[in-house]
Design a protein around this motif. Structure first.
Motif, PDB file in Angstrom:
ATOM      1  N   ASP A  78      -5.858  11.635   0.020  1.00 57.45           N
ATOM      2  CA  ASP A  78      -5.279  11.900   1.341  1.00 57.45           C
ATOM      3  C   ASP A  78      -6.014  11.167   2.462  1.00 57.45           C
ATOM      4  OD1 ASP A  78      -7.599  13.368   1.217  1.00 57.45           O
ATOM      5  OD2 ASP A  78      -6.724  15.268   1.843  1.00 57.45           O
ATOM      6  N   ALA A  79      -6.895  10.201   2.088  1.00 58.01           N
ATOM      7  CA  ALA A  79      -7.645   9.480   3.114  1.00 58.01           C
ATOM      8  C   ALA A  79      -6.746   8.531   3.909  1.00 58.01           C
ATOM      9  CB  ALA A  79      -8.789   8.689   2.472  1.00 58.01           C
ATOM     10  N   ASP A  80      -5.880   7.779   3.221  1.00 59.43           N
ATOM     11  CA  ASP A  80      -4.948   6.876   3.883  1.00 59.43           C
ATOM     12  C   ASP A  80      -3.826   6.548   2.896  1.00 59.43           C
ATOM     13  OD1 ASP A  80      -5.973   4.971   2.126  1.00 59.43           O
ATOM     14  OD2 ASP A  80      -7.259   4.038   3.627  1.00 59.43           O
ATOM     15  N   ASN A  81      -3.034   5.530   3.194  1.00 61.38           N
ATOM     16  CA  ASN A  81      -1.882   5.197   2.352  1.00 61.38           C
ATOM     17  C   ASN A  81      -2.094   3.932   1.514  1.00 61.38           C
ATOM     18  OD1 ASN A  81      -0.160   7.379   3.174  1.00 61.38           O
ATOM     19  ND2 ASN A  81       0.106   6.319   5.130  1.00 61.38           N
ATOM     20  N   THR A  82      -3.351   3.471   1.434  1.00 65.47           N
ATOM     21  CA  THR A  82      -3.655   2.250   0.699  1.00 65.47           C
ATOM     22  C   THR A  82      -3.610   2.501  -0.813  1.00 65.47           C
ATOM     23  OG1 THR A  82      -5.141   1.639   2.507  1.00 65.47           O
ATOM     24  CG2 THR A  82      -5.281   0.341   0.498  1.00 65.47           C
ATOM     25  N   LEU A  83      -3.035   1.533  -1.525  1.00 63.60           N
ATOM     26  CA  LEU A  83      -2.875   1.658  -2.967  1.00 63.60           C
ATOM     27  C   LEU A  83      -3.412   0.430  -3.696  1.00 63.60           C
ATOM     28  CD1 LEU A  83       0.824   2.923  -3.108  1.00 63.60           C
ATOM     29  CD2 LEU A  83      -1.158   4.240  -3.864  1.00 63.60           C
ATOM     30  N   TRP A  84      -3.969   0.666  -4.855  1.00 69.16           N
ATOM     31  CA  TRP A  84      -4.167  -0.405  -5.825  1.00 69.16           C
ATOM     32  C   TRP A  84      -2.854  -0.549  -6.604  1.00 69.16           C
ATOM     33  CZ3 TRP A  84      -7.956  -3.343  -4.787  1.00 69.16           C
ATOM     34  CH2 TRP A  84      -9.257  -2.908  -4.561  1.00 69.16           C
TER      35      TRP A  84
END
Length: 632
Positions: free
Chosen positions: A450-456
């Motif tokens: 839930d820190a941000d919307n960044t994805l690998w």
């Protein structure tokens, strides 16, 4: 009669009872305190004595069998193919799977790594900027090879069992972690607390947490100064289930002995395990008690807390009551902010609802409604069809990303949650978005999703080496930045992948993949390995295997992956279709694929073999015995 060994179970002919040999001199054995000639005994299980896998007699027996095999077939270490595959497995060209700690302001990515130098492994870190380079500047945080060896039993090495972070919510610090290590790699492990900032173990005399002995343990932070622990308290088995896992959960306050921890939850003796856990979730705090009744069933209880309560009141003192979660036992219960996420394994019509939801569906509804057994606000995030199933899901700060299988081909579906409303954003374009024999997967960049919307964004396939991209759920992964790619480990230029479907004996459509030369003669002459698993709702998806490529495909072999029933390729129903009295359906599926390969003249009975490991190994044994399979 074969030699009888101490520890073997035998049937005593004269009395009809079963006993265990406690002594043996080669001619007679002592059973239940009485010496009997070996002719008076029948071995109950001639191989039972091998269950003592670390016994010297048993290890000597293994060495003898290995020597026989090597004498007949040669030592694989002498073959160039073995050396080539070993070099691939030892290659440092693997992409390190890393995750950020500390939220969007976190400076470092962490990775656990093993190679020929770091045999037991190191936990290491580097910046994202450095990670993007060909040679990241890793800094070792914990070196398992440098630790004193285990003192448990015969174990001589440590096996990494993972880390559990202290989570104090958005305003907290990410500075404490519980490190779990297993002596020798068994289910039992031991945990110690580690200071992430000072990069040092926190000694018990300084208030650090440390499990005194290795055991099957659940251990996790509830707050900075409290952990919830389930283990073999007293080392007498009384706090374990019949399955040998924790049954009792206790609240353990910092600076106190584990013997003084206070019981807060108990499961049933017949459960697989019991656990209790509390966590922060997008501004909300949830605490859950879970009885894992069987491998696929659980019972949950829930209570809503807030950050102040979690900090100020320990689990044994907290007055907020737990409330049973009224969902089917074979459903799973998770949360996203103030919503419950419920995954179904059987059809279910909630009380007061006009809708019956299918097995394999994913539901979202307010947690406060769930505990009141109200279902009017339920949103259907995923509904399975005959060709679609939900393989997995990943969450970010504002999104849930569904990894949907459509006839064993991946499609990513994005849902956004905002102020109590779920909105379907987009999908990655249907089954045609990912080529046959390839797959895509996503993983949150940060351990706290839930820190941000960044994805690998991970990509690979049967013939496509793994690559890693940095993307975002905010644009549904429409754009991405390639960060790393693994070099090709075998020549795939003359190879292709196809997918076929064949009706099984009862008419059920069975998919399978074929990896082959694009110049295959289709005269039945190609050596073919048919691989299948069909168990535990596990899907056999495309993945890059350099060993298969070098050892089989480059030599002209054909490799087949059959997606048989018992697996998870079409959801829970696909798995349940080959359980217990229906187990033979999985083997009929393998036979149907084998017959189809022969009919297509890809191979012939003389050139076709089955291969499988673990549950797939049981499949191989059945193929040797079944009339249809053994005739192919």
């Amino acid at each position: 009669m074969a030699a009888l060994h101490e520890g073997e179970e035998v049937f005593v002919k004269a009395t009809g009872h079963v006993g265990t040999i406690t002594q043996s001199n080669g001619h007679a054995c002592k059973v239940s305190g009485v010496w009997l000639h070996k002719e008076e005994l029948v071995i109950s299980d001639p191989h039972k004595w091998l269950e003592d896998v670390l016994g010297q007699k048993q290890l000597d027996w293994v060495k003898e069998r290995n020597a026989e095999c090597i004498g007949a077939l040669g030592d694989p270490k002498d073959f160039d193919l073995y050396k080539g595959i070993l070099a691939i497995l030892d290659s440092k060209d693997k992409i390190p799977r890393a995750y950020r700690l500390g939220g969007k302001d976190g400076k470092y990515l962490y990775n656990f790594w093993q190679d020929d130098v770091h045999v037991q492994g190191i936990w290491r870190k580097c910046t994202l900027e450095s990670y993007r380079t060909a040679s990241p500047a890793w800094s070792t945080v914990i070196d398992l090879d440098a630790l004193p060896p285990p003192t448990t039993g015969t174990a001589k090495t440590w096996v990494w069992h993972g880390s559990t972070l202290l989570d104090e919510g958005p305003a907290g610090k990410c500075d404490r972690v519980l490190i779990s290590l297993s002596p020798g790699g068994s289910d039992a492990d031991t945990s110690r607390e580690f200071d992430l900032v000072g990069e040092r173990w926190i000694d018990v005399q300084d208030g650090g947490y440390a499990m005194p002995t290795a055991a099957k343990t659940n251990l996790g932070y509830r707050s900075r100064d409290e952990v919830l622990v389930g283990t073999d308290f007293g080392a007498d088995g009384s706090c374990l289930t019949d399955s040998g896992y924790p049954r009792v959960v206790r609240s353990w306050r910092r600076g106190t002995r584990i013997e003084d921890a206070i019981t807060v939850f108990e499961g049933e003796q017949t459960d697989i395990s019991a656990s209790q856990y509390a966590y922060h979730d997008r501004g909300f705090v949830h605490e859950i008690q879970q009885r894992s009744i069987t491998f696929y069933t659980s019972a949950y209880k829930y209570r809503r807390l807030d950050a102040d309560k979690l900090r100020s009141s320990t689990a044994d003192k907290e007055a907020t009551p737990f409330v049973p979660v009224p969902i089917p036992e074979d459903a799973t219960f998770e949360t996203f902010a103030d919503c419950a996420l419920i995954s179904l394994r059987s059809e279910w019509k909630p009380p007061g609802s006009q809708t019956a939801y299918s097995a394999g569906a994913l539901l979202a509804t307010p947690v406060d409604d769930v505990v009141k057994n109200l279902w009017q606000s339920t949103v259907l995030l995923f509904e399975p069809t005959d060709s679609k199933s939900l393989e997995s899901k990943t969450d970010t700060k504002d999104y849930i990303v569904l990894n949907v299988l459509e006839d064993v081909r991946i499609n990513l579906v994005f849902w956004k949650y905002n102020s109590g409303t779920w909105t379907l954003q987009s999908s990655s374009g249907g089954s045609d978005a990912v080529a046959v024999g390839e797959k895509v997967d996503v993983q949150s960049l940060d351990r706290a999703s839930d820190a941000d919307n960044t994805l690998w964004l991970w990509r690979d396939g049967f013939l496509v080496p793994e690559s890693l991209e940095l993307s975002s759920a905010a644009d549904c992964c429409a754009s991405s930045d390639k960060v790393k790619s693994k070099p090709a480990m075998f020549d795939a230029s003359g190879l292709c992948v196809e997918q076929f479907f064949v009706p099984s004996l009862d008419g059920t459509k069975i998919p399978y993949f074929v990896m082959r030369s694009s110049k295959l003669a289709f005269d039945g002459s190609a050596p073919t390995l048919l691989d299948a698993y069909g168990g535990f709702e596990i899907s056999e998806l495309p993945h890059y295997s350099a060993g298969v490529g070098v050892g089989w495909l480059e030599a002209g072999g054909v490799k087949v992956i059959a997606n048989i029933r018992g697996g998870g390729e079409y959801g829970p129903k696909w798995h349940q279709a080959a359980l217990k009295e229906k187990r033979h359906k999985a083997y009929e599926d393998v036979e149907a694929v084998a017959q189809d390969l022969i009919a297509r003249k890809i191979t012939s009975p003389a050139k076709l073999a089955v291969i499988g490991g673990s549950n797939g190994g049981l499949m191989v044994g059945n193929m040797l015995c079944r009339p249809v399979a053994s005739s192919l």
